[in-house]
Design an enzyme around this catalytic site. Structure first.
Site: not given
Ligand SMILES: Cc1ncc(C[n+]2csc(CCOP(=O)(O)OP(=O)(O)O)c2C)c(N)n1
Length: 643
Positions: A286, A375, A403
């Site tokens: 990343k 979630e 969610r």
């Protein structure tokens, strides 16, 4: 070679395909530099797109997009994709009001095969496309899902894998593994991915597989038979027993170096010829190519404006404000409360630094949990903790809470469990746009029985609501607050219990009343003088609770005012203003209600202020609304006197 010489020759992937394989490393460098140049001056997500530059180039080089589908997961890593698919010239408008979206968006480009922003949808969506292609007889259409290791931690991703494993459709899942979510990735899957990346036995087997695959082309029509051979031979010895994806009926390939663009092209070309569900494990870094972003990956996930030469990150308007961000108050206050109440547990689904749960994770590592991008699990995990006597504070960004709706109803409210839901990023969040605005929460929470729905106007209120929520037997308790700063530089006030369902008057007045919920009510503070100067006596109430709503206060208000304005930074359909109208209707008042809030449409991206203006509740719009109501009320009164 001149800077961006190759990139400048590309508008669409058809131009990219004209380059020689040997030119792709240079193109990748140019693309990376272009992203750095533009994102340093117009902030957005950063590290993720840098990490997939080579993968993006290889995908568009090999596949025939948009006929072939690339489905990006989350989509915060898709800047390179946007630049190579006709949006280079608009890229400087990324995330700006009326500019291009920071995420793939079907309305923006045919190359954006699926709209995203929330994570872990790519495998399911891509499987749907693969099945659609099969049913339509489009056997030559390739479907590729690109999903990060963080996003792979969600249940939804596994639901997709589980289904895809029996469907025999031509689906390629590319697992972009950088061992990072926004914060370092967590969980057993992350450890597993590390294991297979570093395991010597595994890599030996992998090399053998690749040696055989390298010869595939020669075999032509016998490819299928050869693959079968591989499966029966190498795979059954070790892969199937020890590889998670193989055991779900995916052919697993990799891990490969995701920064070797030429190798990626070869690998993808090979995989195109292999039928059925496949997973390519791709290792990337990343922030690749921008040293500081590689070193501090969380900070550079979305750094804001920065100097591309020195790496200095410039302070945002928010940081310059005197008052702290609500999320910082949450983080500090949670630790204070946890020191007083040993039952308190902190839970975040993958947003520890975003919501400041990291403060508790550092101070009390045994009592604060990052559960991954999960979630639903975060809510039910909290329910389990509460069922056995703990006091969970489950912090979820408002839009991501969508969610976990069933979990809130079925696992928490129905069972009257004491769970505190802190909904961060409530309201219009700004540049992240439609997928991220937390505008539905008040409406979707207030229709659930056994739940308290509150929203603090300021820092002190947030602290006191958090304090109140953890007192015994308060049940499910929502505390919803926005992104950014409040209004109180001196925010460390002593805790006070707040009476549930009680609002407060902030300013007395006689002509018209404004009723607000949450921090958006602070817009009014700057308007008091301006409105009074117009000869209008304005009252302002902070209702604090949408549920239970303060009926006593509403009786007083309706008895005093013929017109009121409600202000909320959430949807007016079913939200706070609707709750007020329901009350007025049930109690047979004739008070006229003018609701200001988010209209019944999806709001795109822009600064918060631009979006408030678009929705008609920025300061100026509120001022104009107050004035026009008063003018028309006064005109009516004059008329009725004349009559
Ligand atoms: C449902 C949902 N929860 C949380 C987020 C916030 N979020 C955006 S990107 C991200 C990390 C994704 O990690 P990964 O998939 O590994 O991609 P990377 O950024 O490492 O490239 C998170 C948690 C989200 N977009 N959607």
């Amino acid at each position: 070679m001149e800077q961006e010489e190759l990139l400048n020759s590309i508008i669409y992937p058809s131009d990219l395909k004209k380059l020689a394989l040997d030119e792709l490393p240079q193109l990748s460098n140019e693309l990376r530099q272009f992203i750095i140049d533009v994102v340093s001056a117009n902030p957005g997500h950063f590290g993720a797109s840098l990490g997939v530059v080579e993968l993006t180039v290889a995908l568009h080089y090999v596949f025939n997009t948009p006929y072939d589908r690339i489905v990006w997961d989350v989509g915060h890593q898709a800047y390179g994709h946007k630049i190579l698919t006709g949006r280079k010239e608009q890229f400087h408008t990324n995330r700006k009001f009326k500019g291009i979206s920071g995420f793939p968006n079907r309305f923006e480009s045919d190359y954006d095969s699926f709209g995203v922003g929330h994570s872990s949808t790519s495998i399911s969506a891509a499987l749907g496309m693969a099945i659609a292609a099969k049913l339509k007889g489009e056997t030559n259409r390739n479907i590729v899902a690109v999903i990060g290791d963080g996003s792979m931690t969600a249940g939804l991703a596994f639901e997709g894998l589980n289904n895809a494993g029996i469907e025999h459709s031509n689906l390629l899942v590319i697992l972009n593994d950088n061992h990072m979510s926004i914060d370092p990735n967590v969980g057993a899957l992350n450890e597993y991915l590390l294991d297979i990346t570093t395991s010597k036995t595994y890599n030996k087997v992998k090399d053998e597989v690749w040696n055989i695959l390298g010869k595939l082309k020669k075999f032509g029509p016998n490819t299928q038979a050869l693959i079968q051979k591989i499966e029966n031979g190498v795979k059954s010895i070790i892969l199937r027993q020890s590889n998670l994806f193989e055991s779900l009926n995916f052919r697993y390939f990799g891990p490969v170096d995701g920064h070797d663009v030429k190798h990626l092209v070869n690998v993808l070309n090979d995989l195109k010829n292999i039928p059925g569900p496949k997973l390519l494990h791709c290792l990337t870094v990343k922030g690749k190519g921008f040293k500081l972003a590689e070193l501090e990956q969380t900070k550079w996930h979305a750094p804001g404006l920065f100097d591309k030469l020195t790496g200095e990150i410039f302070k945002s308007k928010f940081d310059k404000k005197q008052a702290p961000n609500f999320q910082d108050v949450f983080g500090q206050t949670l630790v204070e409360l946890a020191e007083l109440n040993d039952k308190i547990i902190g839970i975040t689904p993958a947003m520890p630094s975003g919501c400041s749960m990291n403060v508790m994770m550092e101070k009390m590592p045994n009592r604060a949990f990052d559960v991954g991008i999960a979630e639903q699990h975060a809510v039910t995990f909290s329910a389990g903790l509460a069922a056995d006597g703990m006091m969970p504070f489950c912090n979820i960004y408002s839009s991501f809470m969508q969610r976990a709706y069933d979990q809130v109803i079925h696992d928490v409210a129905l069972q009257k469990l004491n769970v505190v839901f802190c909904l961060d990023r409530g309201g219009l969040v700004g540049a992240d746009g439609a997928t991220h605005h937390g505008v539905f929460d008040l409406a979707y929470m207030r229709c659930i029985p056994n739940i308290v729905v509150s929203s603090p106007k300021d820092e002190e209120d947030l602290r006191n609501l958090m304090y109140t929520a953890q007192l015994p037997n308060k049940g499910a308790f929502v505390i919803r607050y926005p992104r950014g700063a409040g209004i109180m530089p001196e925010w460390k006030t002593p805790f006070k219990e707040i009476q549930i369902g009680k609002g407060r008057i902030i300013k007395e007045g006689t002509d018209i009343a404004v009723l607000s919920i949450g921090a958006i009510g602070n817009l009014m503070l700057k308007l008091y003088d301006k409105i009074e100067k117009e000869g209008i006596s304005l009252a302002h109430y902070d209702m604090r609770f949408v549920k239970p709503i303060d009926e006593e206060l509403l009786h007083q208000i309706c008895n005093k005012f013929s017109s009121i304005i409600t202000i909320e930074d959430g949807t007016i359909v079913g939200g706070f203003g609707s709750a007020v109208i329901e009350f007025i209707n049930e109690k047979n008042y004739h008070t006229k209600v003018n609701r200001l809030g988010v209209p019944d449409k999806f709001i795109e991206h822009g600064t918060q202020h631009e979006l408030y203006r678009e929705c008609g509740f920025d300061e100026d719009s509120i001022y104009q609304t107050v004035k026009s109501i008063i003018i028309s009320d006064r005109a009516k009164n004059i008329k009725s006197v004349i009559v």
